[in-house]
Design a protein around this motif. Structure first.
Motif, PDB file in Angstrom:
ATOM      1  N   PRO A 145       0.814  -1.214   0.000  1.00  0.00           N
ATOM      2  CA  PRO A 145       0.000   0.000   0.000  1.00  0.00           C
ATOM      3  C   PRO A 145       0.848   1.265   0.000  1.00  0.00           C
ATOM      4  CG  PRO A 145       0.091  -0.904   2.202  1.00  0.00           C
ATOM      5  CD  PRO A 145       0.791  -1.896   1.314  1.00  0.00           C
ATOM      6  N   PHE A 147      -0.380   4.216   1.111  1.00  0.00           N
ATOM      7  CA  PHE A 147      -0.739   4.749   2.419  1.00  0.00           C
ATOM      8  C   PHE A 147      -1.596   3.717   3.150  1.00  0.00           C
ATOM      9  CE2 PHE A 147      -0.598   8.325  -0.608  1.00  0.00           C
ATOM     10  CZ  PHE A 147       0.490   9.017  -0.074  1.00  0.00           C
ATOM     11  N   PRO A 158       2.860   0.721   4.925  1.00  0.00           N
ATOM     12  CA  PRO A 158       2.775   1.676   3.811  1.00  0.00           C
ATOM     13  C   PRO A 158       4.148   2.030   3.257  1.00  0.00           C
ATOM     14  CG  PRO A 158       1.351   2.352   5.611  1.00  0.00           C
ATOM     15  CD  PRO A 158       2.179   1.228   6.137  1.00  0.00           C
ATOM     16  N   GLY A 179      -3.599   1.855  -2.480  1.00  0.00           N
ATOM     17  CA  GLY A 179      -3.591   1.983  -1.030  1.00  0.00           C
ATOM     18  C   GLY A 179      -3.784   3.397  -0.538  1.00  0.00           C
TER      19      GLY A 179
END
Length: 223
Positions: A145, A147, A158, A179
Protein backbone atom coordinates in the motif's frame (compact mmCIF):
# COMPACT_ATOMS: atom_id res chain seq x y z
CA UNK A 1 18.90 -4.88 -11.50
CA UNK A 2 15.48 -4.90 -13.13
CA UNK A 3 12.97 -7.66 -13.61
CA UNK A 4 13.34 -9.65 -16.82
CA UNK A 5 9.70 -10.64 -17.08
CA UNK A 6 7.70 -8.62 -19.55
CA UNK A 7 4.03 -8.82 -20.48
CA UNK A 8 2.54 -9.72 -23.81
CA UNK A 9 1.20 -6.46 -25.30
CA UNK A 10 -1.83 -8.32 -26.63
CA UNK A 11 -2.98 -9.27 -23.12
CA UNK A 12 -3.06 -5.88 -21.41
CA UNK A 13 -2.30 -2.41 -22.67
CA UNK A 14 -0.58 -0.48 -19.83
CA UNK A 15 -3.05 2.33 -20.53
CA UNK A 16 -5.73 0.10 -19.04
CA UNK A 17 -4.15 0.70 -15.63
CA UNK A 18 -4.78 4.45 -15.68
CA UNK A 19 -7.77 4.30 -13.32
CA UNK A 20 -8.10 0.87 -11.74
CA UNK A 21 -11.28 0.37 -9.71
CA UNK A 22 -11.27 -2.23 -6.92
CA UNK A 23 -14.75 -2.97 -5.61
CA UNK A 24 -15.87 -3.00 -1.99
CA UNK A 25 -19.39 -4.24 -1.27
CA UNK A 26 -19.75 -2.40 2.05
CA UNK A 27 -18.60 0.93 0.63
CA UNK A 28 -20.90 0.62 -2.38
CA UNK A 29 -23.82 0.45 0.06
CA UNK A 30 -27.39 0.23 -1.18
CA UNK A 31 -26.33 1.22 -4.67
CA UNK A 32 -24.59 -2.13 -4.96
CA UNK A 33 -21.38 -3.23 -6.62
CA UNK A 34 -22.80 -3.73 -10.11
CA UNK A 35 -24.41 -0.29 -10.32
CA UNK A 36 -21.32 1.36 -8.83
CA UNK A 37 -19.17 -0.26 -11.49
CA UNK A 38 -21.63 0.69 -14.21
CA UNK A 39 -21.36 4.34 -13.20
CA UNK A 40 -17.60 4.20 -12.72
CA UNK A 41 -16.89 2.84 -16.20
CA UNK A 42 -19.26 5.45 -17.61
CA UNK A 43 -17.02 8.02 -15.93
CA UNK A 44 -13.89 6.56 -17.47
CA UNK A 45 -12.59 3.80 -15.18
CA UNK A 46 -10.19 1.79 -17.32
CA UNK A 47 -10.13 -1.58 -15.53
CA UNK A 48 -12.24 -3.20 -12.80
CA UNK A 49 -11.28 -5.72 -10.14
CA UNK A 50 -13.93 -7.59 -8.17
CA UNK A 51 -12.74 -7.98 -4.58
CA UNK A 52 -14.98 -9.45 -1.89
CA UNK A 53 -13.34 -11.66 0.71
CA UNK A 54 -16.61 -12.16 2.60
CA UNK A 55 -18.64 -13.52 -0.31
CA UNK A 56 -19.30 -17.21 -0.80
CA UNK A 57 -18.02 -18.75 -4.01
CA UNK A 58 -21.52 -18.74 -5.50
CA UNK A 59 -22.11 -15.12 -4.49
CA UNK A 60 -18.78 -14.10 -5.98
CA UNK A 61 -19.52 -15.93 -9.21
CA UNK A 62 -22.95 -14.30 -9.50
CA UNK A 63 -21.52 -10.79 -9.13
CA UNK A 64 -18.59 -11.64 -11.40
CA UNK A 65 -20.87 -12.69 -14.25
CA UNK A 66 -22.83 -9.45 -13.91
CA UNK A 67 -19.67 -7.35 -13.88
CA UNK A 68 -18.33 -9.29 -16.85
CA UNK A 69 -21.38 -8.15 -18.82
CA UNK A 70 -21.04 -4.51 -17.71
CA UNK A 71 -17.34 -4.28 -18.43
CA UNK A 72 -17.57 -6.14 -21.73
CA UNK A 73 -20.18 -3.69 -22.95
CA UNK A 74 -17.91 -0.81 -21.95
CA UNK A 75 -14.80 -2.41 -23.46
CA UNK A 76 -13.05 -2.38 -20.07
CA UNK A 77 -10.87 -5.27 -18.78
CA UNK A 78 -12.27 -7.18 -15.82
CA UNK A 79 -10.29 -9.20 -13.28
CA UNK A 80 -11.18 -11.09 -10.11
CA UNK A 81 -9.12 -10.76 -6.93
CA UNK A 82 -7.52 -13.94 -5.55
CA UNK A 83 -9.93 -16.45 -7.09
CA UNK A 84 -8.65 -17.96 -10.32
CA UNK A 85 -11.49 -20.49 -10.32
CA UNK A 86 -14.17 -17.79 -10.23
CA UNK A 87 -12.36 -15.66 -12.79
CA UNK A 88 -12.22 -18.54 -15.26
CA UNK A 89 -15.79 -19.66 -14.60
CA UNK A 90 -17.17 -16.15 -15.08
CA UNK A 91 -15.21 -15.49 -18.26
CA UNK A 92 -13.18 -12.67 -16.73
CA UNK A 93 -10.17 -11.26 -18.55
CA UNK A 94 -7.87 -12.11 -15.69
CA UNK A 95 -7.07 -12.56 -12.03
CA UNK A 96 -5.12 -10.54 -9.49
CA UNK A 97 -3.00 -12.58 -7.08
CA UNK A 98 -1.49 -11.47 -3.77
CA UNK A 99 1.53 -12.76 -1.93
CA UNK A 100 -0.48 -15.47 -0.13
CA UNK A 101 -2.47 -16.59 -3.16
CA UNK A 102 -1.73 -19.17 -5.84
CA UNK A 103 1.65 -18.38 -7.38
CA UNK A 104 1.33 -16.63 -10.76
CA UNK A 105 3.54 -19.29 -12.38
CA UNK A 106 0.98 -21.95 -11.42
CA UNK A 107 -1.94 -19.76 -12.43
CA UNK A 108 -0.35 -19.22 -15.84
CA UNK A 109 -0.11 -22.98 -16.41
CA UNK A 110 -3.81 -23.35 -15.60
CA UNK A 111 -5.17 -20.25 -17.34
CA UNK A 112 -3.07 -20.33 -20.49
CA UNK A 113 -1.20 -17.65 -22.43
CA UNK A 114 -4.05 -15.22 -23.12
CA UNK A 115 -5.24 -14.67 -19.56
CA UNK A 116 -4.27 -11.48 -17.70
CA UNK A 117 -2.44 -12.06 -14.41
CA UNK A 118 -1.69 -9.26 -11.96
CA UNK A 119 0.45 -9.63 -8.86
CA UNK A 120 0.75 -7.59 -5.66
CA UNK A 121 4.18 -6.49 -4.45
CA UNK A 122 5.05 -4.49 -1.36
CA UNK A 123 8.85 -4.45 -1.32
CA UNK A 124 12.00 -4.48 -3.42
CA UNK A 125 12.52 -8.15 -2.59
CA UNK A 126 9.08 -9.06 -3.90
CA UNK A 127 9.52 -7.23 -7.20
CA UNK A 128 12.97 -8.74 -7.73
CA UNK A 129 11.51 -12.20 -7.08
CA UNK A 130 9.28 -11.80 -10.13
CA UNK A 131 12.43 -11.93 -12.27
CA UNK A 132 12.88 -15.59 -11.34
CA UNK A 133 9.65 -16.55 -13.10
CA UNK A 134 9.41 -17.31 -16.82
CA UNK A 135 8.88 -14.32 -19.08
CA UNK A 136 5.21 -13.36 -19.60
CA UNK A 137 4.10 -14.93 -16.31
CA UNK A 138 2.82 -11.63 -14.94
CA UNK A 139 1.18 -8.84 -16.97
CA UNK A 140 1.27 -6.09 -14.36
CA UNK A 141 2.03 -5.50 -10.71
CA UNK A 142 0.08 -3.68 -8.03
CA UNK A 143 2.50 -1.77 -5.81
CA UNK A 144 1.47 -0.81 -2.30
CA UNK A 145 0.00 0.00 0.00
CA UNK A 146 1.07 3.55 -0.71
CA UNK A 147 -0.74 4.75 2.42
CA UNK A 148 -2.57 2.96 5.22
CA UNK A 149 -6.10 2.02 4.27
CA UNK A 150 -9.07 0.60 6.13
CA UNK A 151 -10.19 -1.39 3.07
CA UNK A 152 -7.31 -3.84 3.59
CA UNK A 153 -6.38 -3.90 7.29
CA UNK A 154 -3.94 -6.82 6.93
CA UNK A 155 -1.85 -5.06 4.29
CA UNK A 156 1.91 -4.59 4.54
CA UNK A 157 3.44 -1.41 5.96
CA UNK A 158 2.77 1.68 3.81
CA UNK A 159 5.48 2.47 1.26
CA UNK A 160 4.73 6.14 0.75
CA UNK A 161 5.31 7.74 -2.64
CA UNK A 162 9.09 7.53 -2.30
CA UNK A 163 8.87 3.83 -1.51
CA UNK A 164 6.71 3.25 -4.57
CA UNK A 165 9.30 5.08 -6.68
CA UNK A 166 12.06 2.83 -5.30
CA UNK A 167 10.12 -0.32 -6.18
CA UNK A 168 9.23 0.93 -9.65
CA UNK A 169 12.86 1.69 -10.42
CA UNK A 170 13.49 -2.06 -10.20
CA UNK A 171 10.45 -3.00 -12.27
CA UNK A 172 9.97 -3.29 -16.04
CA UNK A 173 6.38 -4.45 -15.83
CA UNK A 174 3.38 -2.12 -16.08
CA UNK A 175 2.47 -1.04 -12.56
CA UNK A 176 -0.46 0.41 -10.68
CA UNK A 177 -0.13 2.04 -7.25
CA UNK A 178 -2.72 1.15 -4.61
CA UNK A 179 -3.59 1.98 -1.03
CA UNK A 180 -5.29 5.04 0.44
CA UNK A 181 -5.01 7.05 -2.76
CA UNK A 182 -6.82 10.37 -3.11
CA UNK A 183 -6.93 13.01 -5.85
CA UNK A 184 -3.85 14.82 -4.56
CA UNK A 185 -1.77 11.65 -4.78
CA UNK A 186 -2.43 10.82 -8.42
CA UNK A 187 0.01 13.21 -10.09
CA UNK A 188 2.91 12.43 -7.70
CA UNK A 189 2.42 8.70 -8.20
CA UNK A 190 2.35 9.09 -11.96
CA UNK A 191 5.55 11.14 -11.68
CA UNK A 192 7.05 8.32 -9.60
CA UNK A 193 6.56 5.96 -12.53
CA UNK A 194 3.17 4.33 -11.94
CA UNK A 195 1.11 3.66 -15.07
CA UNK A 196 -1.98 4.40 -13.03
CA UNK A 197 -3.66 4.29 -9.65
CA UNK A 198 -5.99 1.77 -8.07
CA UNK A 199 -8.75 3.14 -5.87
CA UNK A 200 -11.42 1.68 -3.64
CA UNK A 201 -13.13 4.11 -1.29
CA UNK A 202 -12.44 7.16 -3.48
CA UNK A 203 -14.97 5.75 -5.97
CA UNK A 204 -17.02 3.10 -4.17
CA UNK A 205 -17.92 5.44 -1.31
CA UNK A 206 -18.53 8.45 -3.57
CA UNK A 207 -22.05 9.80 -3.99
CA UNK A 208 -21.37 10.01 -7.73
CA UNK A 209 -18.88 7.33 -8.86
CA UNK A 210 -18.68 8.67 -12.42
CA UNK A 211 -17.82 12.16 -11.22
CA UNK A 212 -15.28 10.76 -8.76
CA UNK A 213 -13.55 8.86 -11.56
CA UNK A 214 -13.45 11.95 -13.77
CA UNK A 215 -11.86 13.97 -10.96
CA UNK A 216 -9.20 11.33 -10.36
CA UNK A 217 -8.40 11.15 -14.06
CA UNK A 218 -8.12 14.93 -14.27
CA UNK A 219 -5.98 15.09 -11.12
CA UNK A 220 -3.23 13.13 -12.85
CA UNK A 221 -3.82 14.74 -16.22
CA UNK A 222 -4.75 11.29 -17.45
CA UNK A 223 -6.58 11.33 -20.74
Amino acid sequence: MTTSSSPSPSRLDPAALRLYLVTDRALCGQRGVVETVRQAVAGGATIVQLRDHDATTRELYDVATQLRAVTAEAGVPFVVDDRLDVALAAGADGVHLGQSDLLPVHARRIAGPDFVIGHSVSSLDEIVAVADWPANTVDYVGVGPVFATSTKPNAAAPLGIDGVRDVLQRCELPAVAIGGIKETHVAPLRAAGADGVAVVSAVCAAADPAAAVRKLLAAGEIR
